[in-house]
Motif scaffolding. Structure first.
Motif, mmCIF file in Angstrom:
data_model
loop_
_atom_site.group_PDB
_atom_site.id
_atom_site.type_symbol
_atom_site.label_atom_id
_atom_site.label_comp_id
_atom_site.label_asym_id
_atom_site.label_seq_id
_atom_site.Cartn_x
_atom_site.Cartn_y
_atom_site.Cartn_z
ATOM 1 N N GLN A 86 36.720 38.733 36.244
ATOM 2 C CA GLN A 86 36.793 39.010 37.674
ATOM 3 C C GLN A 86 35.412 38.753 38.275
ATOM 4 O O GLN A 86 34.399 38.801 37.563
ATOM 5 C CB GLN A 86 37.249 40.443 37.927
ATOM 6 C CG GLN A 86 36.465 41.499 37.173
ATOM 7 C CD GLN A 86 36.971 42.897 37.462
ATOM 8 O OE1 GLN A 86 36.946 43.334 38.603
ATOM 9 N NE2 GLN A 86 37.427 43.601 36.427
ATOM 10 N N GLN A 113 41.754 39.715 36.069
ATOM 11 C CA GLN A 113 42.293 40.565 37.129
ATOM 12 C C GLN A 113 42.251 39.842 38.462
ATOM 13 O O GLN A 113 41.207 39.358 38.896
ATOM 14 C CB GLN A 113 41.515 41.880 37.234
ATOM 15 C CG GLN A 113 42.112 42.827 38.266
ATOM 16 C CD GLN A 113 41.828 44.282 37.961
ATOM 17 O OE1 GLN A 113 41.288 44.614 36.918
ATOM 18 N NE2 GLN A 113 42.204 45.156 38.864
ATOM 19 N N ALA A 114 43.418 39.773 39.090
ATOM 20 C CA ALA A 114 43.545 39.179 40.418
ATOM 21 C C ALA A 114 44.724 39.845 41.106
ATOM 22 O O ALA A 114 45.546 40.507 40.467
ATOM 23 C CB ALA A 114 43.770 37.670 40.312
ATOM 24 N N ALA A 119 46.415 33.580 42.337
ATOM 25 C CA ALA A 119 44.966 33.621 42.566
ATOM 26 C C ALA A 119 44.240 33.477 41.235
ATOM 27 O O ALA A 119 44.667 34.025 40.230
ATOM 28 C CB ALA A 119 44.575 34.928 43.240
ATOM 29 N N ARG A 120 43.153 32.729 41.223
ATOM 30 C CA ARG A 120 42.336 32.573 40.024
ATOM 31 C C ARG A 120 40.964 33.172 40.306
ATOM 32 O O ARG A 120 40.255 32.712 41.202
ATOM 33 C CB ARG A 120 42.182 31.096 39.642
ATOM 34 C CG ARG A 120 43.463 30.419 39.183
ATOM 35 C CD ARG A 120 43.878 30.917 37.800
ATOM 36 N NE ARG A 120 45.010 30.173 37.263
ATOM 37 C CZ ARG A 120 46.279 30.452 37.489
ATOM 38 N NH1 ARG A 120 46.581 31.464 38.294
ATOM 39 N NH2 ARG A 120 47.246 29.745 36.951
ATOM 40 N N PRO A 121 40.566 34.210 39.565
ATOM 41 C CA PRO A 121 39.268 34.832 39.831
ATOM 42 C C PRO A 121 38.111 33.888 39.530
ATOM 43 O O PRO A 121 38.132 33.157 38.535
ATOM 44 C CB PRO A 121 39.256 36.035 38.881
ATOM 45 C CG PRO A 121 40.201 35.662 37.782
ATOM 46 C CD PRO A 121 41.266 34.836 38.432
ATOM 47 N N VAL A 151 43.331 31.151 33.089
ATOM 48 C CA VAL A 151 42.011 31.328 33.706
ATOM 49 C C VAL A 151 40.923 30.773 32.789
ATOM 50 O O VAL A 151 39.998 30.084 33.235
ATOM 51 C CB VAL A 151 41.753 32.819 34.018
ATOM 52 C CG1 VAL A 151 40.304 33.041 34.463
ATOM 53 C CG2 VAL A 151 42.712 33.309 35.105
ATOM 54 N N ASP A 315 49.411 44.224 40.153
ATOM 55 C CA ASP A 315 48.474 43.103 40.161
ATOM 56 C C ASP A 315 48.720 42.238 38.933
ATOM 57 O O ASP A 315 49.626 42.502 38.141
ATOM 58 C CB ASP A 315 47.017 43.591 40.224
ATOM 59 C CG ASP A 315 46.623 44.458 39.023
ATOM 60 O OD1 ASP A 315 47.430 44.583 38.079
ATOM 61 O OD2 ASP A 315 45.504 45.003 39.034
ATOM 62 N N SER A 316 47.903 41.183 38.770
ATOM 63 C CA SER A 316 48.103 40.254 37.656
ATOM 64 C C SER A 316 47.956 40.953 36.312
ATOM 65 O O SER A 316 48.654 40.637 35.346
ATOM 66 C CB SER A 316 47.090 39.106 37.752
ATOM 67 O OG SER A 316 45.760 39.579 37.582
#
Length: 378
Positions: A86, A113-114, A119-121, A151, A315-316
């Motif tokens: 993250q 975590q996203a 979404a890609r942190p 990721v 969340d993811s």
């Protein structure tokens, strides 16, 4: 294939605090568990499977990591990871320590975590460096799920094994019984860390639900299992006294709970629990009928204890664990914060997928350990 038998663990406390730890302050204890007692779950599992909870050498923080001594005394480093991928977490200092040891390094339980899978942190440079070090010093990296693997792929790391979180390596294969009657002893494991005024106005469903669940503790016969709620834990460990709690923390608590500090303190003393010892935590959970949780390891602790539980997926990270490990869950969007029906949530719990999937989950970890030459006791 090498046979690594003397690992050094870079991990939070494995959850067996010695008796003398009673002299530690709340702050000191929280530092040892990585500021969240839930971290003890995956640390304990890895210590039990790859080392010894009582005798393993470990360090919870980079400041406690003596790279020269570790390199001389051990044959590898086992890194008990969490949702490290993250933007706000930079592991450059850890990368430097790992490089200095000169040892093989095994990163286990890594998660991204996203807000969602779309979404890609963005990963800080130090974290990328740490990943590169570990990638070159191990056969594979063990990640929590496919999203985390994707990721890592975006930063060029592809020697990855999807294993899930190691916390459940100590879970029993026994089916979790769910009595037909209405649950009487209900526990809440909500998500809230350090005081942050943004939480008071945040519209995300996880913050709304966590806040509502906390407020329900004031008026309903509900227990609350704290993991990272530092002001609340300070009050609890002081038997309800709040003289030494920072004034801005008290102000935050009054806004968050929507009540005066005396009422909050009374509820915390009567209904809140925090555990720095895993056996005590599991014994407590075995006496509960149902645990509702927005916290991943709050849910996992209940599963290990054999208590019906439901993870609120928000969340993811929580979604990834639900999908790869079959954890009983409900999407946060399916719960009305103003009309939480605990009986309906209890009735929806289905642990069959989780129980049936445990052997395959354990087999993935056995394969990972053996491909990396890590001696284990599974």
């Amino acid at each position: 294939m090498p046979d690594y038998v003397n690992p050094f663990f870079y991990s939070p406390s494995p959850g067996l605090f010695p008796p003398e730890s009673d002299r530690l302050s709340v702050h000191q204890k929280m530092l040892k568990v990585g500021l969240n007692t839930g971290n003890m779950m995956f640390a304990s599992a890895l210590h039990r499977v790859l080392g010894s909870e009582a005798g393993s050498a470990w360090a919870p923080r980079v400041e406690d990591f003596d790279a020269e001594k570790v390199g001389a005394d051990h044959d590898c480093v086992v890194i008990a990871a969490a949702n490290w991928l993250q933007p706000r977490s930079d592991f450059g200092a850890l990368a430097e320590k790992l490089e200095k040891t000169g040892l093989p390094c095994f990163l286990i339980g890594l998660g991204a975590q996203a807000g969602s899978f779309s979404a890609r942190p963005e990963l800080p440079e130090g974290t990328r460096r740490m990943l590169d070090v570990v990638s070159h010093r191990s056969n594979k990296i063990a990640v929590r799920g496919p999203f985390t693997a994707e990721v890592l792929k975006t930063v060029g790391i592809e020697n990855v094994e999807v294993t899930g979180c190691p916390s459940l390596l100590v879970a029993s294969d026994n089916h979790i019984e769910k009595p037909a009657q209405t649950p009487q002893r209900i526990g809440i494991a909500g998500s809230r860390g350090a005081p942050n005024d943004k939480l008071l106005v945040a519209k995300q469903i996880t913050h709304t639900l966590s806040r509502k669940l906390s407020q329900l503790m004031l008026d309903q016969p509900l227990d609350f299992i704290a993991q990272a709620e530092i002001p609340d834990i300070n009050i609890l460990m002081s038997q309800g006294r709040y003289d030494d709690v920072r004034p801005d923390w008290i102000e935050f608590l009054e806004k968050y709970y929507g009540a005066g500090i005396d009422r909050i303190s009374s509820a915390i003393t009567e209904k809140m629990n925090v555990f720095f010892n895993i056996p005590d935590w599991l014994d407590y959970l075995k006496d509960m009928d149902f645990i509702v949780s927005t916290r991943l390891h709050g849910t996992i602790a209940a599963l290990i204890a054999g208590t019906p539980t439901l993870l609120i997926v928000h969340d993811s990270r929580t979604r990834e664990m639900f999908e790869i490990m079959g954890i009983p869950s409900v999407p946060a969007e399916d719960i009305d914060p103003d009309a939480i029906d605990f009986k309906a949530l209890y009735d929806s719990v289905d642990t069959n997928k989780f129980t049936v999937g445990l052997p395959a989950y354990r087999a993935r970890y056995i394969r990972f350990f053996e491909e990396n030459g890590l001696r284990h006791n599974l």
